[in-house]
Design an enzyme around this catalytic site. Structure first.
Site, PDB file in Angstrom:
ATOM      1  N   THR A 128       0.822  -1.211   0.000  1.00  0.00           N
ATOM      2  CA  THR A 128       0.000   0.000   0.000  1.00  0.00           C
ATOM      3  C   THR A 128       0.856   1.262   0.000  1.00  0.00           C
ATOM      4  OG1 THR A 128      -1.528   1.266   1.391  1.00  0.00           O
ATOM      5  CG2 THR A 128      -0.092  -0.263   2.524  1.00  0.00           C
ATOM      6  N   ASP A 129       0.282   2.361  -0.476  1.00  0.00           N
ATOM      7  CA  ASP A 129       0.985   3.649  -0.417  1.00  0.00           C
ATOM      8  C   ASP A 129       1.084   4.168   1.026  1.00  0.00           C
ATOM      9  OD1 ASP A 129      -1.696   4.311  -0.057  1.00  0.00           O
ATOM     10  OD2 ASP A 129      -1.746   5.850  -1.626  1.00  0.00           O
ATOM     11  N   LYS A 159       2.324  -3.378   7.206  1.00  0.00           N
ATOM     12  CA  LYS A 159       2.564  -3.500   5.758  1.00  0.00           C
ATOM     13  C   LYS A 159       4.003  -3.055   5.440  1.00  0.00           C
ATOM     14  CE  LYS A 159       0.082  -4.594   2.921  1.00  0.00           C
ATOM     15  NZ  LYS A 159      -0.326  -5.928   2.367  1.00  0.00           N
TER      16      LYS A 159
HETATM   17  P1  NAD Z   1      -9.653  -7.500   2.209  1.00  0.00           P
HETATM   18  O1  NAD Z   1      -9.655  -7.261   3.678  1.00  0.00           O
HETATM   19  O2  NAD Z   1     -10.882  -7.227   1.418  1.00  0.00           O
HETATM   20  O3  NAD Z   1      -9.262  -9.028   1.920  1.00  0.00           O
HETATM   21  C1  NAD Z   1      -8.246  -9.688   2.612  1.00  0.00           C
HETATM   22  C2  NAD Z   1      -8.365 -11.190   2.290  1.00  0.00           C
HETATM   23  O4  NAD Z   1      -7.287 -11.879   2.939  1.00  0.00           O
HETATM   24  C3  NAD Z   1      -9.664 -11.822   2.807  1.00  0.00           C
HETATM   25  O5  NAD Z   1     -10.218 -12.670   1.814  1.00  0.00           O
HETATM   26  C4  NAD Z   1      -9.216 -12.631   4.011  1.00  0.00           C
HETATM   27  O6  NAD Z   1     -10.027 -13.765   4.278  1.00  0.00           O
HETATM   28  C5  NAD Z   1      -7.806 -13.030   3.608  1.00  0.00           C
HETATM   29  N1  NAD Z   1      -6.931 -13.311   4.761  1.00  0.00           N
HETATM   30  C6  NAD Z   1      -6.751 -12.540   5.869  1.00  0.00           C
HETATM   31  N2  NAD Z   1      -5.892 -13.146   6.713  1.00  0.00           N
HETATM   32  C7  NAD Z   1      -5.490 -14.299   6.107  1.00  0.00           C
HETATM   33  C8  NAD Z   1      -4.588 -15.334   6.464  1.00  0.00           C
HETATM   34  N3  NAD Z   1      -3.927 -15.315   7.635  1.00  0.00           N
HETATM   35  N4  NAD Z   1      -4.406 -16.374   5.614  1.00  0.00           N
HETATM   36  C9  NAD Z   1      -5.092 -16.423   4.430  1.00  0.00           C
HETATM   37  N5  NAD Z   1      -5.963 -15.471   4.048  1.00  0.00           N
HETATM   38  C10 NAD Z   1      -6.154 -14.422   4.871  1.00  0.00           C
HETATM   39  O7  NAD Z   1      -8.412  -6.677   1.648  1.00  0.00           O
HETATM   40  P2  NAD Z   1      -8.260  -5.878   0.277  1.00  0.00           P
HETATM   41  O8  NAD Z   1      -8.793  -4.519   0.448  1.00  0.00           O
HETATM   42  O9  NAD Z   1      -8.715  -6.726  -0.831  1.00  0.00           O
HETATM   43  O10 NAD Z   1      -6.662  -5.761   0.222  1.00  0.00           O
HETATM   44  C11 NAD Z   1      -5.879  -6.775  -0.388  1.00  0.00           C
HETATM   45  C12 NAD Z   1      -4.417  -6.386  -0.317  1.00  0.00           C
HETATM   46  O11 NAD Z   1      -4.207  -5.170  -1.017  1.00  0.00           O
HETATM   47  C13 NAD Z   1      -3.886  -6.161   1.083  1.00  0.00           C
HETATM   48  O12 NAD Z   1      -2.582  -6.693   1.171  1.00  0.00           O
HETATM   49  C14 NAD Z   1      -3.863  -4.655   1.244  1.00  0.00           C
HETATM   50  O13 NAD Z   1      -2.863  -4.249   2.143  1.00  0.00           O
HETATM   51  C15 NAD Z   1      -3.548  -4.234  -0.172  1.00  0.00           C
HETATM   52  N6  NAD Z   1      -4.034  -2.888  -0.563  1.00  0.00           N
HETATM   53  C16 NAD Z   1      -5.346  -2.567  -0.409  1.00  0.00           C
HETATM   54  C17 NAD Z   1      -5.817  -1.328  -0.828  1.00  0.00           C
HETATM   55  C18 NAD Z   1      -7.278  -0.928  -0.692  1.00  0.00           C
HETATM   56  O14 NAD Z   1      -7.633   0.187  -1.030  1.00  0.00           O
HETATM   57  N7  NAD Z   1      -8.168  -1.799  -0.215  1.00  0.00           N
HETATM   58  C19 NAD Z   1      -4.908  -0.407  -1.380  1.00  0.00           C
HETATM   59  C20 NAD Z   1      -3.568  -0.778  -1.520  1.00  0.00           C
HETATM   60  C21 NAD Z   1      -3.145  -2.018  -1.109  1.00  0.00           C
HETATM   61  O1  TDX Z   2     -16.925   6.082   7.819  1.00  0.00           O
HETATM   62  C1  TDX Z   2     -15.858   6.552   7.415  1.00  0.00           C
HETATM   63  N1  TDX Z   2     -15.719   7.899   7.311  1.00  0.00           N
HETATM   64  C2  TDX Z   2     -14.568   8.483   6.864  1.00  0.00           C
HETATM   65  O2  TDX Z   2     -14.503   9.724   6.802  1.00  0.00           O
HETATM   66  C3  TDX Z   2     -14.747   5.706   7.014  1.00  0.00           C
HETATM   67  C4  TDX Z   2     -14.867   4.211   7.112  1.00  0.00           C
HETATM   68  C5  TDX Z   2     -13.615   6.317   6.549  1.00  0.00           C
HETATM   69  N2  TDX Z   2     -13.506   7.663   6.476  1.00  0.00           N
HETATM   70  C6  TDX Z   2     -12.285   8.281   5.924  1.00  0.00           C
HETATM   71  C7  TDX Z   2     -10.973   7.760   6.464  1.00  0.00           C
HETATM   72  C8  TDX Z   2     -10.040   7.887   5.265  1.00  0.00           C
HETATM   73  O3  TDX Z   2      -9.527   9.206   5.192  1.00  0.00           O
HETATM   74  O4  TDX Z   2     -12.271   7.912   4.527  1.00  0.00           O
HETATM   75  C9  TDX Z   2     -10.942   7.662   4.054  1.00  0.00           C
HETATM   76  C10 TDX Z   2     -10.867   6.245   3.504  1.00  0.00           C
HETATM   77  O5  TDX Z   2     -10.999   5.347   4.594  1.00  0.00           O
HETATM   78  P1  TDX Z   2     -10.848   3.762   4.422  1.00  0.00           P
HETATM   79  O6  TDX Z   2     -11.833   3.279   3.433  1.00  0.00           O
HETATM   80  O7  TDX Z   2     -10.857   3.151   5.787  1.00  0.00           O
HETATM   81  O8  TDX Z   2      -9.425   3.641   3.712  1.00  0.00           O
HETATM   82  P2  TDX Z   2      -7.927   4.069   4.156  1.00  0.00           P
HETATM   83  O9  TDX Z   2      -7.780   4.140   5.624  1.00  0.00           O
HETATM   84  O10 TDX Z   2      -7.551   5.261   3.342  1.00  0.00           O
HETATM   85  O11 TDX Z   2      -7.104   2.755   3.650  1.00  0.00           O
HETATM   86  C11 TDX Z   2      -7.433   2.110   2.403  1.00  0.00           C
HETATM   87  O12 TDX Z   2      -6.504   2.429   1.398  1.00  0.00           O
HETATM   88  C12 TDX Z   2      -5.195   1.960   1.558  1.00  0.00           C
HETATM   89  C13 TDX Z   2      -7.478   0.590   2.579  1.00  0.00           C
HETATM   90  O13 TDX Z   2      -8.411   0.257   3.598  1.00  0.00           O
HETATM   91  C14 TDX Z   2      -6.113   0.048   2.915  1.00  0.00           C
HETATM   92  O14 TDX Z   2      -6.147  -1.376   2.975  1.00  0.00           O
HETATM   93  C15 TDX Z   2      -5.146   0.470   1.836  1.00  0.00           C
HETATM   94  O15 TDX Z   2      -3.849   0.081   2.177  1.00  0.00           O
END
Ligand code: NAD
Ligand code: TDX
Length: 339
Positions: A128-129, A159
């Protein structure tokens, strides 16, 4: 194998039942000939429905923990590479209870690295960033591959630790690894704890959206499908040992995103609640993805955020059965935190 191109026939996708891992699994099956073994523990964030409908002869789900070294030894021989998405991914959860983040994000990545080392397999690590900390709102800078690590939350610090392990295992043991650090994803199948799905499902439920702090925090949004195509480009054509930043020039303040969601529901722009800020809340993320674009020719396809957001809203309207089971417990947790 073509010159300089890695062409895996079968990959293990950890966390392939989560939001982005399932998007990537679908993308790989639909866009390439590569087969996928999904390794997922099915935590609260994992849902096998996310990969439902994909052909059985291309995708196999193994329910298990990335910390289980014996299971990894069993699975490794059948794959050419591991693409590692599995993580505890939600900042607010990491503040309330950091321990699972240490275990899955740090120990889990260590176990995978050791398995790749034992079996001579390639690893792509999805990060992640947030490892770079945050930027001021008026700072013209964006994160690059050279930005120093400065994580703020328990989530982002785990991370960052996992990224460091990957770099060390590459340098010391020559594990063939690549790393990507991506900005905030949006798209279908995102858990209702995250910002956009939380507000969309609140509005469907007739509940006022909840905005943290002053709402001016900036996130750099990218569609999950663009994240998926970038990860594939890096896995197959990226240079081993390198880090690539993934982003689609999508900087927006939270309040602007929320206003856009409210408009889509025909609601007044001020029709939301201000709630308690997240402790240590990062101010702004912004990605400079020049390296990825210049070296690998990658481009995002979803460049119209309003259009992407409208599709996501429609997806949540059409798929209530998918998100409803998680909604009550998620909101109860937020209420207990004053959020
Ligand atoms: P998510 O929480 O939706 O999914 C995580 C998945 O990992 C789930 O299916 C969960 O069951 C599985 N998991 C958790 N612990 C585990 C374990 N011990 N063994 C096997 N499986 C396990 O997450 P996401 O938002 O899809 O993020 C996926 C990846 O991308 C993460 O590594 C996160 O750091 C990275 N990432 C996410 C974002 C974002 O905006 N969501 C941005 C940048 C990077
Ligand atoms: O109810 C809310 N109200 C609100 O203002 C929630 C849930 C969040 N927020 C704000 C917090 C953050 O500034 O919105 C922004 C986005 O929040 P999240 O969806 O929790 O994301 P963030 O914390 O930015 O992290 C996400 O992007 C980077 C992913 O969850 C991470 O897994 C990824 O690494």
């Amino acid at each position: 194998m073509a010159d300089g191109v890695f062409e895996p026939r079968r990959i293990i996708v950890t966390g392939g039942c989560g939001f982005i891992g399932s998007n990537f699994t679908r993308w790989v099956v639909e866009s390439t000939d590569c087969d996928v073994v999904v390794l997922d523990k099915l935590t609260y964030a994992g849902n096998p429905e996310n990969i439902a409908g994909l052909p059985d002869d291309r995708v196999r789900l193994v329910v298990g923990d990335i910390c289980d070294a014996d299971l990894l030894d069993e699975l490794m021989p059948e794959a050419d590479a591991v693409v590692h998405f599995a993580a505890e991914s939600h900042n607010d959860n990491s503040i309330a209870g950091p321990e699972p983040f240490l275990r899955t994000n740090v120990e889990g990545t260590y176990r995978l690295l050791e398995a790749c080392r034992r079996h001579g397999k390639r690893l792509h690590h999805v990060s992640t960033d947030e490892v770079y900390g945050d930027l001021a709102l008026d700072d013209p800078a964006r994160f690059t591959e050279e930005t120093p690590y400065r994580p703020s939350s328990p989530y982002s610090s785990t991370k960052a630790a996992s990224d460091m392990l990957v770099r060390a295992w590459h340098r010391t043991y020559r594990v063939p690894a690549t790393i990507s650090n991506c900005s905030n994803n949006y798209g279908p199948c995102q858990h209702v704890e995250k910002f956009i799905p939380r507000q969309v499902t609140n509005l469907i439920d007739g509940v006022r959206p909840k905005l943290y702090g002053d709402g001016m925090n900036v996130r750099d949004w990218i569609h999950a499908e663009d994240h998926s195509s970038a990860v594939w480009a890096i896995l197959t054509r990226g240079r081993v040992g390198e880090t690539y930043l993934i982003g689609a020039d999508g900087e927006r303040s939270n309040i602007d995103v929320l206003r856009e969601v409210l408009r889509a529901f025909g609601r007044d722009e001020g029709d939301f609640d201000w709630v308690r800020d997240r402790p240590g809340h990062d101010r702004r993320y912004a990605i400079d993805s020049s390296k990825l674009r210049a070296e690998l020719g990658w481009r995002p396809r979803h460049t119209d955020f309003a259009e992407g957001l409208a599709e996501v809203i429609e997806w949540y309207r059409d798929n209530e059965a998918w998100w409803r089971p998680a909604k009550g417990a998620t909101e109860a947790k937020y209420r207990a935190q004053g959020q």
